[in-house]
Design a protein around this motif. Sequence first.
Motif, PDB file in Angstrom:
ATOM      1  N   ARG A 215      25.802  38.752  51.755  1.00 38.02           N
ATOM      2  CA  ARG A 215      26.552  37.529  51.494  1.00 38.02           C
ATOM      3  C   ARG A 215      25.753  36.298  51.896  1.00 38.02           C
ATOM      4  O   ARG A 215      25.905  35.228  51.288  1.00 38.02           O
ATOM      5  CB  ARG A 215      27.896  37.556  52.223  1.00 38.02           C
ATOM      6  N   SER A 216      24.909  36.437  52.899  1.00 36.87           N
ATOM      7  CA  SER A 216      24.062  35.301  53.282  1.00 36.87           C
ATOM      8  C   SER A 216      23.129  34.911  52.143  1.00 36.87           C
ATOM      9  O   SER A 216      22.868  33.729  51.918  1.00 36.87           O
ATOM     10  CB  SER A 216      23.254  35.648  54.534  1.00 36.87           C
ATOM     11  N   ARG A 217      22.639  35.911  51.417  1.00 40.40           N
ATOM     12  CA  ARG A 217      21.753  35.605  50.288  1.00 40.40           C
ATOM     13  C   ARG A 217      22.540  35.064  49.105  1.00 40.40           C
ATOM     14  O   ARG A 217      22.042  34.215  48.356  1.00 40.40           O
ATOM     15  CB  ARG A 217      20.979  36.860  49.882  1.00 40.40           C
ATOM     16  N   PHE A 218      23.755  35.564  48.902  1.00 36.00           N
ATOM     17  CA  PHE A 218      24.584  35.127  47.766  1.00 36.00           C
ATOM     18  C   PHE A 218      25.934  34.636  48.295  1.00 36.00           C
ATOM     19  O   PHE A 218      26.964  35.303  48.124  1.00 36.00           O
ATOM     20  CB  PHE A 218      24.791  36.276  46.777  1.00 36.00           C
ATOM     21  N   PRO A 219      25.960  33.478  48.932  1.00 37.80           N
ATOM     22  CA  PRO A 219      27.214  33.002  49.550  1.00 37.80           C
ATOM     23  C   PRO A 219      28.301  32.686  48.539  1.00 37.80           C
ATOM     24  O   PRO A 219      29.489  32.686  48.886  1.00 37.80           O
ATOM     25  CB  PRO A 219      26.782  31.753  50.314  1.00 37.80           C
ATOM     26  N   TYR A 220      27.928  32.405  47.299  1.00 37.17           N
ATOM     27  CA  TYR A 220      28.915  32.028  46.284  1.00 37.17           C
ATOM     28  C   TYR A 220      29.093  33.115  45.226  1.00 37.17           C
ATOM     29  O   TYR A 220      29.566  32.849  44.120  1.00 37.17           O
ATOM     30  CB  TYR A 220      28.516  30.712  45.625  1.00 37.17           C
ATOM     31  N   GLY A 221      28.700  34.324  45.567  1.00 36.99           N
ATOM     32  CA  GLY A 221      28.829  35.436  44.632  1.00 36.99           C
ATOM     33  C   GLY A 221      27.488  35.879  44.091  1.00 36.99           C
ATOM     34  O   GLY A 221      26.530  35.097  44.024  1.00 36.99           O
ATOM     35  N   TYR A 411      35.396  34.541  35.476  1.00 33.04           N
ATOM     36  CA  TYR A 411      36.002  33.949  36.673  1.00 33.04           C
ATOM     37  C   TYR A 411      37.138  34.862  37.140  1.00 33.04           C
ATOM     38  O   TYR A 411      38.312  34.563  36.940  1.00 33.04           O
ATOM     39  CB  TYR A 411      36.529  32.551  36.372  1.00 33.04           C
ATOM     40  N   PRO A 412      36.794  35.975  37.763  1.00 32.61           N
ATOM     41  CA  PRO A 412      37.837  36.928  38.149  1.00 32.61           C
ATOM     42  C   PRO A 412      38.749  36.358  39.236  1.00 32.61           C
ATOM     43  O   PRO A 412      38.302  35.640  40.130  1.00 32.61           O
ATOM     44  CB  PRO A 412      37.045  38.124  38.687  1.00 32.61           C
ATOM     45  N   ASP A 413      40.016  36.705  39.138  1.00 35.42           N
ATOM     46  CA  ASP A 413      40.990  36.349  40.161  1.00 35.42           C
ATOM     47  C   ASP A 413      41.043  37.507  41.157  1.00 35.42           C
ATOM     48  O   ASP A 413      41.765  38.486  40.967  1.00 35.42           O
ATOM     49  CB  ASP A 413      42.364  36.112  39.518  1.00 35.42           C
ATOM     50  N   TRP A 414      40.262  37.400  42.237  1.00 37.01           N
ATOM     51  CA  TRP A 414      40.154  38.498  43.182  1.00 37.01           C
ATOM     52  C   TRP A 414      41.484  38.783  43.883  1.00 37.01           C
ATOM     53  O   TRP A 414      41.804  39.946  44.148  1.00 37.01           O
ATOM     54  CB  TRP A 414      39.069  38.188  44.217  1.00 37.01           C
ATOM     55  N   SER A 415      42.249  37.772  44.146  1.00 38.55           N
ATOM     56  CA  SER A 415      43.551  37.977  44.782  1.00 38.55           C
ATOM     57  C   SER A 415      44.496  38.755  43.870  1.00 38.55           C
ATOM     58  O   SER A 415      45.243  39.632  44.319  1.00 38.55           O
ATOM     59  CB  SER A 415      44.188  36.634  45.156  1.00 38.55           C
ATOM     60  N   LEU A 416      44.455  38.457  42.581  1.00 43.47           N
ATOM     61  CA  LEU A 416      45.295  39.169  41.619  1.00 43.47           C
ATOM     62  C   LEU A 416      44.910  40.641  41.566  1.00 43.47           C
ATOM     63  O   LEU A 416      45.786  41.524  41.519  1.00 43.47           O
ATOM     64  CB  LEU A 416      45.155  38.537  40.233  1.00 43.47           C
ATOM     65  N   ILE A 417      43.621  40.912  41.575  1.00 41.01           N
ATOM     66  CA  ILE A 417      43.166  42.302  41.539  1.00 41.01           C
ATOM     67  C   ILE A 417      43.723  43.069  42.730  1.00 41.01           C
ATOM     68  O   ILE A 417      44.260  44.172  42.595  1.00 41.01           O
ATOM     69  CB  ILE A 417      41.628  42.366  41.513  1.00 41.01           C
TER      70      ILE A 417
END
Length: 454
Positions: A215-221, A411-417
């Motif tokens: 996550r440090s390398r890809f903080p925004y996904g 733009y996935p809705d992670w909360s919905l999943i």
Amino acid sequence: MDEQRRFGLGASIALTLASAVLWGVAHLAVERRRAGLALMAAYILMLAAVLTVVTAFSTRLLSLAVQPRWLIWLTVGLVVVALAWTGVIVRSFLLVRPPRADVVGRGITTALAIALCALVLGPAVYAARLANVSRDVVDTLFPAAGNTPIMAQDPWNGAERVNFLLLGADAAPGRPGVRTDSMTVASVDVRTGETTLFGLPRNLQRVRLPEGPARSRFPYGFTGAGPSTPGLLNEVFQYAEDHPDLTPGLPRGKRGPALLKQTVGDILGLPVSYYAMVDMKGFAEIIDAVGGVEVTIKQPIVYGRYREGLLPAGTRRLSGQQALWFGRSRTDSDDYVRMGRQKCLLNAVAKQADPMTVLNSFERLAAATKRAISTDLPQDLLPALVELSQKVKGTRIHSLSFVPPLISTVYPDWSLIRRKVADALREHRPARTARDAAPRQSPEAPVSLDATCR
């Protein structure tokens, strides 16, 4: 000693055959009662033990069949019994064979004794070979138990559900590395075997990686390795393999599975404990090994980069290559249609792989399996997994795929999943059976595999 009592050809044949079926008959015929009764008792006890084990511990036998130590003992036991049986046949023949003057009679009974020995040794040697092949497959595919002991009383360590990540990998020519184009989590209730499959599309973007170096390398996904890669979910496995700093301390071959399990687990809100990955080309070899797979094709499927072939609509038996294209082709369709076909294919293979088919092609199937499958399931867990699989067979499997219009892959809705996963597991929890809970036929509801694969 054997010449003290004479037997004609007919009596010699009858007594030799009888001794092969029931030990000790020939010994009793020559009045060696103690030896004859001892052999009969040993034979009856052996049959009683076998029948007791087969009838009373049949489920346990399946568990023992995936344990290398027991497979070794099984091999030794088969060899010992076969040698003892042939010894009884030979000794019985020597006791009741015709006199030396009857050359023809001796020749016939000798041939009979040899045939009976071969009849006993042949299946035993074949069974011992199958046991040895099974042990080799288990040792090759499944790692030995790690430092964390698996609880004998509760192999799942108190968990109500265990989650397996099932991957279909495709190493296409001209495309370096492995892409996990099929990703499904099987969530299984360890008490009832109730199972729900959660399918994730390969083209999910901006996937949030686990906390730590990733996550440090890809903080925004996750965005991939550069302009040549779009940063899709199916690239995470190979990216981890190529960048050891994302999973410190793990060797090649374990980095990809570890990061992908964590990533998929975070997406679904489930702890993913184990993975199994099938190479698509190897999967074709497995299907060929069992003689093909029968599926119902609802609409004609064009396959090949240059439209080389067509799978017509209808129920037909597919070869490994045809099945590969059935589950792989996106020509005139899309990823989401392909995901549905892949689930149909896996379901069909599981249902049609009956014991006789597996046994008849066991060695070829074992060789294909070793080439096609990789997993981190430890050997010590296999007996519990076999018992769990028996429970799964008796339940209705549900499926939920996170594809449009339920979610956007860009733009996935992670909360919905996560909410949908929780709802699905709640809907099919053990308190409700498949008969009580008829699934809703909507994009957001889990759909029974039987409703989509015929």
